[in-house]
Design a protein around this motif. Structure first.
Motif, PDB file in Angstrom:
ATOM      1  N   PHE C 104       1.101  -1.332   0.153  1.00  0.00           N
ATOM      2  CA  PHE C 104       0.155   0.494   0.068  1.00  0.00           C
ATOM      3  C   PHE C 104       1.132   1.515  -0.161  1.00  0.00           C
ATOM      4  O   PHE C 104       0.703   2.052  -0.423  1.00  0.00           O
ATOM      5  CB  PHE C 104      -0.975  -0.103   1.111  1.00  0.00           C
ATOM      6  N   ALA C 105       2.285   1.495   1.355  1.00  0.00           N
ATOM      7  CA  ALA C 105       2.359   2.017   0.544  1.00  0.00           C
ATOM      8  C   ALA C 105       3.310   2.939  -0.583  1.00  0.00           C
ATOM      9  O   ALA C 105       3.399   3.979  -0.762  1.00  0.00           O
ATOM     10  CB  ALA C 105       4.214   2.285   2.027  1.00  0.00           C
ATOM     11  N   GLY C 106       2.959   2.030  -1.812  1.00  0.00           N
ATOM     12  CA  GLY C 106       3.540   1.965  -2.822  1.00  0.00           C
ATOM     13  C   GLY C 106       2.982   3.175  -3.813  1.00  0.00           C
ATOM     14  O   GLY C 106       2.750   3.140  -4.621  1.00  0.00           O
ATOM     15  N   ILE C 107       1.606   2.957  -3.167  1.00  0.00           N
ATOM     16  CA  ILE C 107       0.617   3.363  -3.898  1.00  0.00           C
ATOM     17  C   ILE C 107       0.137   4.825  -3.141  1.00  0.00           C
ATOM     18  O   ILE C 107       0.050   5.554  -3.926  1.00  0.00           O
ATOM     19  CB  ILE C 107      -1.394   2.511  -3.535  1.00  0.00           C
ATOM     20  N   SER C 108       0.059   4.811  -1.616  1.00  0.00           N
ATOM     21  CA  SER C 108      -0.999   5.811  -1.181  1.00  0.00           C
ATOM     22  C   SER C 108       0.756   6.545  -0.417  1.00  0.00           C
ATOM     23  O   SER C 108       1.663   6.488  -0.109  1.00  0.00           O
ATOM     24  CB  SER C 108      -1.624   5.196  -0.064  1.00  0.00           C
ATOM     25  N   GLY C 109       0.114   7.980  -0.325  1.00  0.00           N
ATOM     26  CA  GLY C 109       1.290   8.907   0.746  1.00  0.00           C
ATOM     27  C   GLY C 109       0.927   9.444   1.714  1.00  0.00           C
ATOM     28  O   GLY C 109       1.538  10.209   2.120  1.00  0.00           O
ATOM     29  N   SER C 110      -0.177   8.627   2.600  1.00  0.00           N
ATOM     30  CA  SER C 110      -0.544   9.144   3.748  1.00  0.00           C
ATOM     31  C   SER C 110      -0.597   8.217   4.692  1.00  0.00           C
ATOM     32  O   SER C 110      -1.193   7.178   3.927  1.00  0.00           O
ATOM     33  CB  SER C 110      -1.512  10.186   3.886  1.00  0.00           C
ATOM     34  N   ILE C 146       4.655   2.649   7.358  1.00  0.00           N
ATOM     35  CA  ILE C 146       4.818   2.533   6.402  1.00  0.00           C
ATOM     36  C   ILE C 146       4.424   3.675   5.234  1.00  0.00           C
ATOM     37  O   ILE C 146       5.509   4.045   4.578  1.00  0.00           O
ATOM     38  CB  ILE C 146       4.900   1.247   5.976  1.00  0.00           C
ATOM     39  N   GLY C 147       3.341   3.971   5.056  1.00  0.00           N
ATOM     40  CA  GLY C 147       2.808   4.446   3.979  1.00  0.00           C
ATOM     41  C   GLY C 147       3.493   5.600   3.580  1.00  0.00           C
ATOM     42  O   GLY C 147       4.314   6.144   2.308  1.00  0.00           O
ATOM     43  N   PRO C 148       4.103   6.622   4.736  1.00  0.00           N
ATOM     44  CA  PRO C 148       4.395   8.287   4.480  1.00  0.00           C
ATOM     45  C   PRO C 148       5.787   7.935   4.584  1.00  0.00           C
ATOM     46  O   PRO C 148       6.728   8.964   3.845  1.00  0.00           O
ATOM     47  CB  PRO C 148       3.566   9.534   5.107  1.00  0.00           C
ATOM     48  N   VAL C 150       7.739   5.375   2.502  1.00  0.00           N
ATOM     49  CA  VAL C 150       8.137   4.697   1.482  1.00  0.00           C
ATOM     50  C   VAL C 150       7.526   5.950   0.584  1.00  0.00           C
ATOM     51  O   VAL C 150       6.520   5.916   0.813  1.00  0.00           O
ATOM     52  CB  VAL C 150       7.569   3.468   1.432  1.00  0.00           C
ATOM     53  N   PRO C 151       7.989   6.072  -0.216  1.00  0.00           N
ATOM     54  CA  PRO C 151       7.634   6.949  -1.717  1.00  0.00           C
ATOM     55  C   PRO C 151       6.003   6.197  -2.061  1.00  0.00           C
ATOM     56  O   PRO C 151       5.872   5.181  -2.123  1.00  0.00           O
ATOM     57  CB  PRO C 151       9.139   6.423  -2.826  1.00  0.00           C
ATOM     58  N   PRO C 152       5.293   6.784  -2.594  1.00  0.00           N
ATOM     59  CA  PRO C 152       5.436   8.649  -2.582  1.00  0.00           C
ATOM     60  C   PRO C 152       4.820   8.385  -1.476  1.00  0.00           C
ATOM     61  O   PRO C 152       4.450   7.884  -0.323  1.00  0.00           O
ATOM     62  CB  PRO C 152       3.949   8.806  -3.240  1.00  0.00           C
ATOM     63  N   SER C 153       5.387  10.004  -0.678  1.00  0.00           N
ATOM     64  CA  SER C 153       5.005  10.371   0.621  1.00  0.00           C
ATOM     65  C   SER C 153       5.021  12.301   0.731  1.00  0.00           C
ATOM     66  O   SER C 153       5.553  12.693   0.358  1.00  0.00           O
ATOM     67  CB  SER C 153       6.185  10.233   1.364  1.00  0.00           C
ATOM     68  N   ILE C 154       3.554  12.189   0.577  1.00  0.00           N
ATOM     69  CA  ILE C 154       2.938  14.185   1.217  1.00  0.00           C
ATOM     70  C   ILE C 154       4.093  14.690   1.709  1.00  0.00           C
ATOM     71  O   ILE C 154       4.206  15.533   1.740  1.00  0.00           O
ATOM     72  CB  ILE C 154       1.856  13.409   1.584  1.00  0.00           C
TER      73      ILE C 154
HETATM   74 NA    NA Z   1       3.965   5.954   0.326  1.00  0.00          NA
END
Ligand code: NA
Ligand code: NA
Lengths: 302, 177, 427
Positions: C104-110, C146-148, C150-154
């Motif tokens: 998911f971290a690779g999909i979401s920035g938050s 892990i989401g913010p 790992v890229p993408p990250s707001i």
């Molecule tokens: Na991310």
């Protein structure tokens, strides 16, 4: 309570013309017995919020984008018409002697907002791109440029390219993912905002002055004593001078860009004329109040 | 007293149904706008300028209306949910404290939606938005900002209905939740 | 007067009032008690600007995608696949939860979007398999951050623009720390699985690998489309979230299908959950404005500077400040207020701007899952219905593990800087 001055850029006297204005203004007030405090960019809210606070008298001074004041009265949008003004002195003349700043204020003051001054963020805007260098008008054809607003969309269409509206906070992501291929801004912007990792080319197209505005709350301004108001006016005059002097000192910025690894492209006279020609139909499309375009033309003696 | 409580409760329930319908519609519009942006980028090779703004503003409508539904159906997270099911005088005291907390946030927000400096409605938030255009759509910002006072007013009705229910003499069994 | 505010806030809390209104009510009282009553006039515009944020759009859309995946059997097919892969391990579904978060971290920035979407899909599945709901919620919250990282990250985009640091370098710098964090969480889950005897899937019940891969293909293609879409620049994360919703609908037709009532229930649940989250954001925004007006972050920064802590002491203090800020402030507010103040001091003390960005991002993210007031905990609590305190108690060991990973990261800047340097993005 101290006068709150909301900044719109990092507090950088080297790179940011609006900070030069704001800081000079604040220092002048302090030296003349008025308390003033600078608030970091967006600390009190983003553009629309700051405008709203100024209009209510909750925020005394806000460095803002001209578009922001443009939502109250569109006359100011004229300052951003590409290739309309020959150079910055001509725009300054239109605003001052030409009476356009007063005309702008006729529209905004009834809504509680006084446009104290037009402030230059940096040198005139050019074209920043990520992958494709732009040396001719024809080079614009297959680019999708980030647009700030409808006016820029129309500008890109007039130049034969495409625009896509992306808010400023999304710009780095949009450029890195290829959602947009570049933007129009003063040359210093990639340095100020750290975009040197993906902006690769800058075309010094000098399309329009990078105008921002110093907004002042009319409630607050009218509530000042005559003496205080005089100090504020003097501070603004001092800040105006400092901003223009700073602009004239921005001679090394193109070298700074090169040092940051960005290719700097000068437009030939011939190509610049093509850009100017392509921009002519835009002036009628800018949404301004009745008579504003004529007033601008008159103010520069056209 | 009991009749008033029933009336308030009926009004609150009706508003909740309407708010939920509006919220669902807004979420659907938001999804449509965001989806259309992708499709348009590849079909028309240029996304229309208004999709982003429309998606954002639908989110505001959907979120605020949804917030009023969340309040009425008590799905908002709380640290002490067991306080919600207390009855008798202690339950009523807690209900009053809760209502005060909500009112402290909701009433000033509503007030400043309507009134500006000097209690002047012509300079209130909504009136100010009426004079401002959205960036890409040919609509005044008020169309979107009005969601705030509407949602907060609905929440106000829910609070009053809850208070009325809590203090109405419970003649015929438990009051409805 | 101001001392009345904590009393009132405590009373609100104890009365069972929803946290959004506790925060909002206390904020209004603080405006009044600190002689800032006239600034309450900013409330409507704060509410509006706090929630009309483009990057927030991904959140309700991922919630909706999660709702549809649950109802359409997509989640079930993914869980079956994960079970066939790691279900045989003790605490298998916990591992699946973490692995999904990495993905998911690779999909979401938050972290918020992450927590919301996975609360909706994996927590019910874990409960069904016999985990306590507090543990399921806690591991979902803990791994959401892990989401913010790992890229993408707001957060990193925001930091990069504030600090004039290459966002590309920041993105690449987040990869290893994010994976390190995932490893630590895998370890924690394995330890809990051993200690609390978490279920493993019996061999007879574990789906066979090949058929479950086949069955999961439509579902698996979905994150691939989304990740690929963002990496190759076909779409922004928000658009990807919209695509996820449509893809979830499509994929659902391979499985159980979706009825109109499934769709309308998904939409209304999305609206109500989003509203619940938005009300918290709005209330926090009111406090944030007061903090900015009163220049509280500046006061804090001045105190830190006056203490003369030296490089290491300063780094530790800064970590504490950012964790606390992540707990009480909205992340963008915390960044906008604190980064311009503290980062220059850190750089003057010899910190690397890219490494500093990852550390700050890590800090604020930990604040999101730390009691007393962690944004992701609130989200998980409101989506799953798990009691907030149960969740907060259960998440503490995970937070301690995350702080340990952070400490390693602070001590060894190479963990973040090595990769961007090796790729020529940073020097
Ligand atoms: Na991310
Ligand atoms: Na997870």
């Amino acid at each position: 309570a101290p006068i709150k001055i909301a900044l719109d850029t990092p507090a950088d006297l080297q790179q940011s013309g609006t900070y030069v204005w704001a800081h000079t203004f604040a220092e002048y007030l302090k030296q003349h017995g008025m308390e003033a405090e600078e608030y970091e960019r967006n600390a009190l809210g983003e553009e629309a919020e700051r405008l709203d606070q100024v209009s209510q008298g909750l925020l005394e001074v806000s460095m803002s984008d001209a578009k922001s004041a443009g939502t109250l009265d569109g006359t100011i949008m004229g300052t951003m018409m590409p290739y309309f003004f020959a150079d910055i002195p001509e725009l300054d003349k239109a605003l001052g002697e030409g009476g356009m700043l007063a005309r702008i204020n006729e529209g905004t003051i009834p809504k509680g907002v006084r446009v104290m001054d037009a402030v230059y963020l940096g040198l005139p805007s050019g074209i920043h791109t990520t992958s494709k260098p732009v040396a001719t008008l024809a080079d614009m054809a297959d680019l999708r440029m980030r647009a700030l607003d409808e006016v820029q969309i129309q500008t890109f269409e007039a130049w034969g390219s495409k625009g896509t509206i992306v808010s400023w906070s999304e710009v780095p992501n949009a450029l890195q993912t290829g959602v947009a291929d570049g933007y129009i801004n003063p040359p210093s912007i990639p340095l100020v905002f750290g975009h040197t990792g993906f902006i690769r080319h800058f075309t010094d197209a000098k399309m329009s002055a990078s105008v921002r505005v110093a907004l002042v709350s009319e409630d607050w301004y009218q509530g000042l004593s005559d003496e205080e108001r005089k100090t504020v006016d003097e501070a603004a005059a001092e800040a105006h001078k400092a901003n223009r002097a700073w602009l004239n000192s921005q001679t090394t910025i193109l070298d700074d860009l090169k040092a940051a690894g960005i290719e700097v492209i000068e437009l030939s006279e011939e190509e610049r004329a093509k850009f100017r020609e392509a921009s002519q139909p835009l002036y009628k499309q800018v949404v301004m109040p009745e008579g504003a375009l004529e007033a601008w033309s008159k103010a520069i003696g056209k | 007293m009991r009749a008033i409580a029933n009336l308030m409760d009926a009004l609150s329930a009706l508003l909740n149904r309407v708010a939920l319908a509006v919220a669902v519609a807004a979420v659907a519009v938001m999804l449509g706008a965001a989806g259309w942006q992708v499709i348009a980028r590849y079909l028309l090779s240029q996304p229309p300028a208004w999709t982003e703004e429309l998606a954002r503003f639908s989110m505001v409508w959907g979120g605020l209306m949804g917030a009023s539904c969340a309040f009425r159906t008590k799905v908002d997270p709380t640290l002490f949910p067991e306080a919600l099911v207390m009855t008798g005088n202690r339950g009523r005291l807690l209900l009053v404290v809760r209502s005060l907390g909500v009112l402290a946030f909701v009433l000033p927000t509503l007030w400043f939606c309507v009134f500006g400096p000097g209690a002047n409605p012509a300079r209130g938030y909504i009136a100010r938005l009426a004079g401002r255009q959205a960036e890409t759509m040919d609509l005044p910002m008020m169309v979107f900002g009005i969601a705030i006072p509407i949602a907060f007013a609905v929440i106000l009705v829910h609070v009053l209905a809850e208070l009325a229910r809590g203090f109405a003499p419970a003649a015929g069994g438990e009051s409805r939740r | 007067m101001i001392w009345l505010v904590p009393l009132a806030a405590a009373a609100f809390l104890g009365s069972g009032l929803a946290l959004a209104y506790v925060i909002g009510g206390a904020a209004v009282l603080t405006f009044v008690a600190s002689d800032n009553t006239r600034y309450l006039a900013v409330l409507p515009q704060k509410v509006f600007s706090q929630i009309s944020v483009f990057s927030l759009l991904a959140m309700p859309l991922f919630i909706l995608a999660g709702e549809l995946m649950n109802r359409g059997g997509v989640t079930k097919s993914l869980i079956d696949l994960s079970m066939s892969l790691v279900g045989r391990l003790r605490g298998g579904l916990g591992h699946v939860n973490i692995m999904t978060s990495v993905f998911f971290a690779g999909i979401s920035g938050s972290a918020i979007a992450d927590a919301a979407a996975l609360s909706n899909t994996l927590v019910p599945a874990m409960k069904e398999r016999g985990y306590t709901d507090a543990y399921a919620g806690a591991i979902t919250a803990a791994s959401s951050i892990i989401g913010p990282i790992v890229p993408p990250s707001i957060i990193l985009i925001f930091y990069g623009s504030l600090m004039q640091t290459s966002v590309a370098a920041l993105f690449v710098a987040g990869i290893l720390p994010g994976l390190l964090l995932a490893l630590a969480l895998f370890g924690m889950n394995a330890w809990y699985a051993w200690k609390e005897d978490h279920p493993r899937v019996e061999k007879a019940d574990a789906p066979r690998i090949l058929p479950s891969i086949g069955a999961a293909l439509p579902a698996l293609s979905l994150p691939l489309i989304i990740v690929g879409g963002i990496i190759f620049g076909w779409m922004t994360p928000t658009e990807a979230a919209a695509v996820a919703v449509f893809a979830a609908c499509l994929a659902a037709f391979f499985y159980t299908g979706l009825s109109w009532s499934d769709i309308s229930e998904s939409l209304s649940r999305t609206a109500v959950l989003t509203g619940s989250i938005f009300m918290i954001l709005c209330a926090v925004a009111a406090f944030g404005h007061l903090a900015a007006l009163e220049r509280i972050p500046q006061a804090v920064a001045a105190i830190v500077e006056r203490m003369g802590l030296g490089p290491i002491g300063f780094m530790v203090a800064m970590n504490v400040i950012f964790i606390l800020a992540g707990m009480v402030l909205d992340i963008t507010v915390a960044l906008a207020l604190l980064v311009p103040l503290l980062a220059p001091v850190a750089l003057a003390n010899g910190a690397d701007p890219v490494h500093l960005g990852i550390v700050i991002c890590f800090n604020l993210s930990i604040g999101l899952v730390s009691p007393p007031l962690g944004g992701c905990l609130l989200i998980v609590s409101s989506v799953t219905g798990v009691r907030y305190w149960d969740l907060a108690r259960k998440v503490i060991p995970f937070v301690i593990a995350e702080i340990a990973v952070l400490a390693v990261l602070v001590a060894f800047p190479e963990i973040s800087i090595w990769l961007p340097r090796a790729m020529g993005l940073w020097h």
